[in-house]
Design a protein around this motif. Sequence first.
Motif, short mmCIF file in Angstrom:
data_model
loop_
_atom_site.label_atom_id
_atom_site.label_comp_id
_atom_site.label_asym_id
_atom_site.label_seq_id
_atom_site.Cartn_x
_atom_site.Cartn_y
_atom_site.Cartn_z
N LEU A 185 0.72 -1.31 0.10
CA LEU A 185 -0.10 -0.05 0.03
C LEU A 185 0.86 1.26 0.14
O LEU A 185 0.24 2.30 -0.10
N ILE A 186 2.25 1.07 0.10
CA ILE A 186 3.01 2.22 0.05
C ILE A 186 3.05 2.61 -1.30
O ILE A 186 3.60 1.94 -2.19
N ASP A 187 2.63 3.80 -1.77
CA ASP A 187 2.49 4.47 -3.01
C ASP A 187 3.18 5.73 -3.32
O ASP A 187 3.23 6.57 -4.14
N GLY A 188 3.62 6.54 -2.07
CA GLY A 188 4.01 7.77 -2.04
C GLY A 188 2.97 8.78 -2.15
O GLY A 188 3.39 10.15 -2.07
N ALA A 189 1.69 8.45 -2.13
CA ALA A 189 0.72 9.48 -1.92
C ALA A 189 -0.34 9.14 -1.04
O ALA A 189 -0.92 9.98 -0.51
N ARG A 190 -0.43 7.79 -0.50
CA ARG A 190 -1.29 7.43 0.63
C ARG A 190 -0.61 7.66 1.88
O ARG A 190 0.59 7.20 2.16
N SER A 191 -1.41 8.45 2.97
CA SER A 191 -0.83 8.36 4.27
C SER A 191 -0.83 7.33 5.11
O SER A 191 -1.71 5.94 4.63
N VAL A 192 -0.27 7.25 6.14
CA VAL A 192 -0.34 6.12 7.23
C VAL A 192 -1.93 5.95 7.61
O VAL A 192 -2.25 4.75 7.59
N ASP A 193 -2.53 6.92 7.87
CA ASP A 193 -3.93 6.93 8.34
C ASP A 193 -4.65 6.19 6.91
O ASP A 193 -5.68 5.24 7.29
N ALA A 194 -4.41 6.62 5.67
CA ALA A 194 -5.25 5.74 4.62
C ALA A 194 -4.82 4.39 4.64
O ALA A 194 -5.79 3.47 4.27
N ILE A 195 -3.62 4.03 4.90
CA ILE A 195 -3.08 2.68 4.76
C ILE A 195 -3.84 1.87 5.96
O ILE A 195 -4.20 0.94 5.88
N VAL A 196 -3.98 2.34 7.17
CA VAL A 196 -4.63 1.74 8.11
C VAL A 196 -6.18 1.59 7.65
O VAL A 196 -6.61 0.64 8.37
N ASP A 197 -6.76 2.65 7.39
CA ASP A 197 -8.22 2.81 6.88
C ASP A 197 -8.36 1.42 5.87
O ASP A 197 -9.50 0.80 6.00
N ASP A 198 -7.57 1.47 5.06
CA ASP A 198 -7.93 0.39 3.88
C ASP A 198 -7.65 -1.00 4.51
O ASP A 198 -8.50 -1.92 4.45
N LEU A 199 -6.71 -1.18 5.33
CA LEU A 199 -6.45 -2.45 6.03
C LEU A 199 -7.44 -2.89 6.98
O LEU A 199 -8.10 -4.05 7.18
N ALA A 200 -8.20 -1.89 7.76
CA ALA A 200 -9.18 -2.08 8.75
C ALA A 200 -10.54 -2.50 7.87
O ALA A 200 -11.17 -3.49 8.46
N ALA A 201 -10.76 -1.91 6.95
CA ALA A 201 -11.98 -2.23 6.15
C ALA A 201 -11.84 -3.83 5.40
O ALA A 201 -12.60 -4.35 5.33
N ARG A 202 -10.63 -3.84 4.81
CA ARG A 202 -10.57 -5.10 4.15
C ARG A 202 -10.41 -6.28 4.96
O ARG A 202 -10.82 -7.36 4.52
N TYR A 203 -10.02 -6.27 6.19
CA TYR A 203 -9.87 -7.22 7.09
C TYR A 203 -10.77 -7.36 8.24
O TYR A 203 -10.88 -8.24 9.15
N ASP A 204 -11.78 -6.23 8.28
CA ASP A 204 -12.76 -5.95 9.35
C ASP A 204 -12.14 -6.25 10.75
O ASP A 204 -12.61 -7.12 11.54
N ALA A 205 -11.17 -5.58 11.12
CA ALA A 205 -10.54 -5.51 12.33
C ALA A 205 -10.26 -4.28 12.99
O ALA A 205 -10.59 -3.31 12.36
N PRO A 206 -10.03 -4.29 14.10
CA PRO A 206 -10.11 -3.12 15.03
C PRO A 206 -8.82 -1.95 14.33
O PRO A 206 -7.73 -2.43 14.39
N ARG A 207 -9.35 -0.90 14.31
CA ARG A 207 -8.40 0.07 13.57
C ARG A 207 -7.35 0.39 14.57
O ARG A 207 -6.21 0.74 14.05
N GLU A 208 -7.60 0.36 15.93
CA GLU A 208 -6.43 0.92 16.66
C GLU A 208 -5.37 -0.29 16.79
O GLU A 208 -4.06 0.02 16.63
N ALA A 209 -5.55 -1.55 16.55
CA ALA A 209 -4.71 -2.53 16.46
C ALA A 209 -3.88 -2.53 15.25
O ALA A 209 -2.70 -2.67 15.20
N ILE A 210 -4.58 -2.38 14.26
CA ILE A 210 -3.89 -2.05 12.79
C ILE A 210 -2.99 -1.08 12.96
O ILE A 210 -1.64 -0.95 12.50
N ALA A 211 -3.49 0.15 13.41
CA ALA A 211 -2.70 1.41 13.52
C ALA A 211 -1.35 1.09 14.14
O ALA A 211 -0.27 1.47 13.66
N ALA A 212 -1.57 0.55 15.30
CA ALA A 212 -0.26 0.19 16.00
C ALA A 212 0.74 -0.79 15.46
O ALA A 212 1.96 -0.26 15.57
#
Length: 91
Positions: free
Chosen positions: A47-74
Amino acid sequence: MTVAPATVPRFARGMRLREDAARNRWVVVGPERLFVPDEIALEILRLIDGARSVDAIVDDLAARYDAPREAIAADVLALLSDLHGKGVVTP
């Protein structure tokens, strides 16, 4: 500089994510270095593309895996901070 939620990570100069046919794995390669990411790290690195922020990466993964955002962010912040320290990614 540290990796924060608003940081837009990119691979450092000379570093890139690529599929290594000889190893039948994805690897991060750079000058005289090679890292073999595990499955979780690979999903983040893709997901690292030089345009997407860490928050956007976390949001993408949280939605994709239906997991708690806080755990993914950490996990994402810990991985990117570690890779930043090793010179693999730059904020």
